[in-house]
Scaffold this motif. Structure first.
Motif, PDB file in Angstrom:
ATOM      1  N   ALA A   4       0.846  -1.196   0.000  1.00  0.00           N
ATOM      2  CA  ALA A   4       0.000   0.000   0.000  1.00  0.00           C
ATOM      3  C   ALA A   4       0.873   1.234   0.000  1.00  0.00           C
ATOM      4  O   ALA A   4       1.942   1.243   0.589  1.00  0.00           O
ATOM      5  CB  ALA A   4      -0.900   0.010   1.231  1.00  0.00           C
ATOM      6  N   GLU A   5       0.431   2.271  -0.680  1.00  0.00           N
ATOM      7  CA  GLU A   5       1.168   3.524  -0.666  1.00  0.00           C
ATOM      8  C   GLU A   5       0.969   4.286   0.631  1.00  0.00           C
ATOM      9  O   GLU A   5       1.791   5.084   1.019  1.00  0.00           O
ATOM     10  CB  GLU A   5       0.763   4.393  -1.863  1.00  0.00           C
ATOM     11  N   GLY A   6      -0.161   4.069   1.293  1.00  0.00           N
ATOM     12  CA  GLY A   6      -0.422   4.752   2.549  1.00  0.00           C
ATOM     13  C   GLY A   6      -0.933   3.778   3.587  1.00  0.00           C
ATOM     14  O   GLY A   6      -1.684   2.857   3.268  1.00  0.00           O
ATOM     15  N   LEU A   7      -0.513   3.989   4.841  1.00  0.00           N
ATOM     16  CA  LEU A   7      -0.948   3.147   5.951  1.00  0.00           C
ATOM     17  C   LEU A   7      -1.331   4.014   7.133  1.00  0.00           C
ATOM     18  O   LEU A   7      -0.797   5.103   7.313  1.00  0.00           O
ATOM     19  CB  LEU A   7       0.185   2.218   6.427  1.00  0.00           C
ATOM     20  N   ASP A   8      -2.278   3.511   7.958  1.00  0.00           N
ATOM     21  CA  ASP A   8      -2.437   4.066   9.295  1.00  0.00           C
ATOM     22  C   ASP A   8      -2.338   2.926  10.301  1.00  0.00           C
ATOM     23  O   ASP A   8      -2.709   1.797  10.010  1.00  0.00           O
ATOM     24  CB  ASP A   8      -3.748   4.844   9.441  1.00  0.00           C
ATOM     25  N   TYR A   9      -1.760   3.247  11.453  1.00  0.00           N
ATOM     26  CA  TYR A   9      -1.570   2.247  12.495  1.00  0.00           C
ATOM     27  C   TYR A   9      -1.512   2.975  13.821  1.00  0.00           C
ATOM     28  O   TYR A   9      -1.275   4.185  13.881  1.00  0.00           O
ATOM     29  CB  TYR A   9      -0.311   1.407  12.246  1.00  0.00           C
ATOM     30  N   ALA A  10      -1.719   2.211  14.905  1.00  0.00           N
ATOM     31  CA  ALA A  10      -1.835   2.841  16.214  1.00  0.00           C
ATOM     32  C   ALA A  10      -0.725   2.393  17.151  1.00  0.00           C
ATOM     33  O   ALA A  10       0.364   2.941  17.145  1.00  0.00           O
ATOM     34  CB  ALA A  10      -3.215   2.539  16.811  1.00  0.00           C
ATOM     35  N   PHE A  11      -0.990   1.366  17.954  1.00  0.00           N
ATOM     36  CA  PHE A  11      -0.065   1.010  19.019  1.00  0.00           C
ATOM     37  C   PHE A  11       1.175   0.277  18.517  1.00  0.00           C
ATOM     38  O   PHE A  11       2.239   0.382  19.107  1.00  0.00           O
ATOM     39  CB  PHE A  11      -0.804   0.180  20.071  1.00  0.00           C
ATOM     40  N   GLY A  12       1.056  -0.487  17.435  1.00  0.00           N
ATOM     41  CA  GLY A  12       2.215  -1.130  16.839  1.00  0.00           C
ATOM     42  C   GLY A  12       2.952  -0.169  15.926  1.00  0.00           C
ATOM     43  O   GLY A  12       2.400   0.843  15.486  1.00  0.00           O
ATOM     44  N   ARG A  13       4.200  -0.460  15.637  1.00  0.00           N
ATOM     45  CA  ARG A  13       5.022   0.394  14.771  1.00  0.00           C
ATOM     46  C   ARG A  13       5.768  -0.473  13.768  1.00  0.00           C
ATOM     47  O   ARG A  13       6.745  -1.136  14.139  1.00  0.00           O
ATOM     48  CB  ARG A  13       6.059   1.179  15.589  1.00  0.00           C
ATOM     49  N   PRO A  14       5.359  -0.502  12.506  1.00  0.00           N
ATOM     50  CA  PRO A  14       6.162  -1.212  11.517  1.00  0.00           C
ATOM     51  C   PRO A  14       7.553  -0.578  11.432  1.00  0.00           C
ATOM     52  O   PRO A  14       7.710   0.626  11.611  1.00  0.00           O
ATOM     53  CB  PRO A  14       5.393  -0.993  10.199  1.00  0.00           C
ATOM     54  N   THR A  15       8.554  -1.381  11.172  1.00  0.00           N
ATOM     55  CA  THR A  15       9.906  -0.838  11.030  1.00  0.00           C
ATOM     56  C   THR A  15      10.012  -0.030   9.738  1.00  0.00           C
ATOM     57  O   THR A  15       9.232  -0.224   8.796  1.00  0.00           O
ATOM     58  CB  THR A  15      10.944  -1.959  11.003  1.00  0.00           C
ATOM     59  N   LEU A  16      10.983   0.860   9.699  1.00  0.00           N
ATOM     60  CA  LEU A  16      11.222   1.613   8.470  1.00  0.00           C
ATOM     61  C   LEU A  16      11.527   0.676   7.314  1.00  0.00           C
ATOM     62  O   LEU A  16      11.088   0.907   6.180  1.00  0.00           O
ATOM     63  CB  LEU A  16      12.373   2.596   8.669  1.00  0.00           C
ATOM     64  N   ALA A  17      12.267  -0.391   7.587  1.00  0.00           N
ATOM     65  CA  ALA A  17      12.595  -1.345   6.535  1.00  0.00           C
ATOM     66  C   ALA A  17      11.332  -1.975   5.963  1.00  0.00           C
ATOM     67  O   ALA A  17      11.200  -2.134   4.740  1.00  0.00           O
ATOM     68  CB  ALA A  17      13.529  -2.420   7.073  1.00  0.00           C
ATOM     69  N   ALA A  18      10.366  -2.311   6.837  1.00  0.00           N
ATOM     70  CA  ALA A  18       9.118  -2.908   6.370  1.00  0.00           C
ATOM     71  C   ALA A  18       8.309  -1.906   5.554  1.00  0.00           C
ATOM     72  O   ALA A  18       7.721  -2.253   4.521  1.00  0.00           O
ATOM     73  CB  ALA A  18       8.304  -3.412   7.556  1.00  0.00           C
ATOM     74  N   LEU A  19       8.272  -0.657   6.002  1.00  0.00           N
ATOM     75  CA  LEU A  19       7.540   0.373   5.274  1.00  0.00           C
ATOM     76  C   LEU A  19       8.137   0.599   3.888  1.00  0.00           C
ATOM     77  O   LEU A  19       7.409   0.679   2.886  1.00  0.00           O
ATOM     78  CB  LEU A  19       7.548   1.688   6.060  1.00  0.00           C
ATOM     79  N   LYS A  20       9.443   0.697   3.830  1.00  0.00           N
ATOM     80  CA  LYS A  20      10.106   0.939   2.547  1.00  0.00           C
ATOM     81  C   LYS A  20       9.932  -0.253   1.607  1.00  0.00           C
ATOM     82  O   LYS A  20       9.695  -0.084   0.410  1.00  0.00           O
ATOM     83  CB  LYS A  20      11.584   1.231   2.775  1.00  0.00           C
ATOM     84  N   ALA A  21      10.051  -1.471   2.142  1.00  0.00           N
ATOM     85  CA  ALA A  21       9.905  -2.666   1.309  1.00  0.00           C
ATOM     86  C   ALA A  21       8.506  -2.782   0.728  1.00  0.00           C
ATOM     87  O   ALA A  21       8.321  -3.306  -0.378  1.00  0.00           O
ATOM     88  CB  ALA A  21      10.241  -3.912   2.124  1.00  0.00           C
ATOM     89  N   ALA A  22       7.507  -2.277   1.469  1.00  0.00           N
ATOM     90  CA  ALA A  22       6.117  -2.326   1.008  1.00  0.00           C
ATOM     91  C   ALA A  22       5.767  -1.176   0.081  1.00  0.00           C
ATOM     92  O   ALA A  22       4.638  -1.096  -0.405  1.00  0.00           O
ATOM     93  CB  ALA A  22       5.167  -2.329   2.208  1.00  0.00           C
TER      94      ALA A  22
END
Length: 231
Positions: A4-22
């Motif tokens: 996805a180009e955009g995400l929203d999330y609350a208590f968890g935090r995806p890593t920067l590596a996961a965000l960039k890979a996605a």
């Protein structure tokens, strides 16, 4: 999984590596009275340095917007202080959550809440998050300038002019629950520390194409569920 180009999330935090890979281009993050789910200055810096845009939304309780103008003014003051501490540039908007299936009979209270927020931020910085009804009504009557619509409580309809759409939720990225979002315009309230879209040298075509690229079908929210799927 789909990206996805955009995400929203609350208590968890995806890593920067996961965000960039996605292939994530922007994230929608919370401001609130619950520090464990809030955007922080350090996270804003990490996201900014990684070239990922940030959008902020204020939410305490789901139906807080029924508490009227004084509540809106107080929440806006708190939101502004938190956002500034995170490095949000002046002039960027805050979305205020209407996180339930709000009826037309509740709109006057919601409008008063948004008016209270506008008394602190200015009307041009007030956004609304919610289903089709409130997201259609508030901007069209001049009570909000920005709109982020969830597919929840929307009956398959998308409000004309909403800059953001939360079109699918219940996903996982890097072990963290998140929702998918897309932008319908090049400016949807995003920022990075010291950077806004105006005059920015990034290839904004990547952002403007978000709305056309993702075609996930709207989902059914279980009874009692909400658009943000708070975790």
């Amino acid at each position: 999984m789909s990206t996805a180009e955009g995400l929203d999330y609350a208590f968890g935090r995806p890593t920067l590596a996961a965000l960039k890979a996605a292939g994530v281009k922007f994230v929608c993050r919370y401001l609130s009275h619950s520090p464990s789910k809030n955007l922080t200055a350090s996270k804003a810096r990490q996201l900014s340095d990684a070239g990922i845009w940030i959008v902020v939304v204020w939410e305490t309780t789901a139906q807080r917007a029924l508490d009227g103008a004084a509540a809106g003014a107080g929440d806006a003051a708190d939101a502004q202080a938190q956002a500034q501490a995170c490095g949000m540039p002046a002039g960027r908007p805050v979305y205020f959550a209407v996180d339930w299936d709000a009826s037309s009979g509740q709109q006057s209270a919601i409008n008063a809440y948004l008016d209270g927020a506008a008394s602190v931020l200015g009307r041009d910085r007030v956004g609304i998050y919610g289903g089709y009804g409130p997201v259609s009504r508030a901007p069209s009557s001049g009570h909000a300038t920005w709109a982020w619509q969830t597919y929840a409580w929307s009956g398959g309809q998308w409000a004309k002019g909403a800059q953001l759409q939360q079109y699918s939720n219940g996903h996982t990225l890097g072990g963290v629950g998140c929702d998918y979002d897309r932008a319908t315009t090049s400016d949807f309230g995003q920022w990075r520390i010291g950077v806004t879209p105006a005059g920015e040298g990034d290839d904004m075509a990547q952002v403007t194409s978000v709305g056309a690229e993702k075609t996930a079908a709207p989902q059914t929210i279980p009874a009692g569920g909400d658009g943000h799927a708070l975790r």
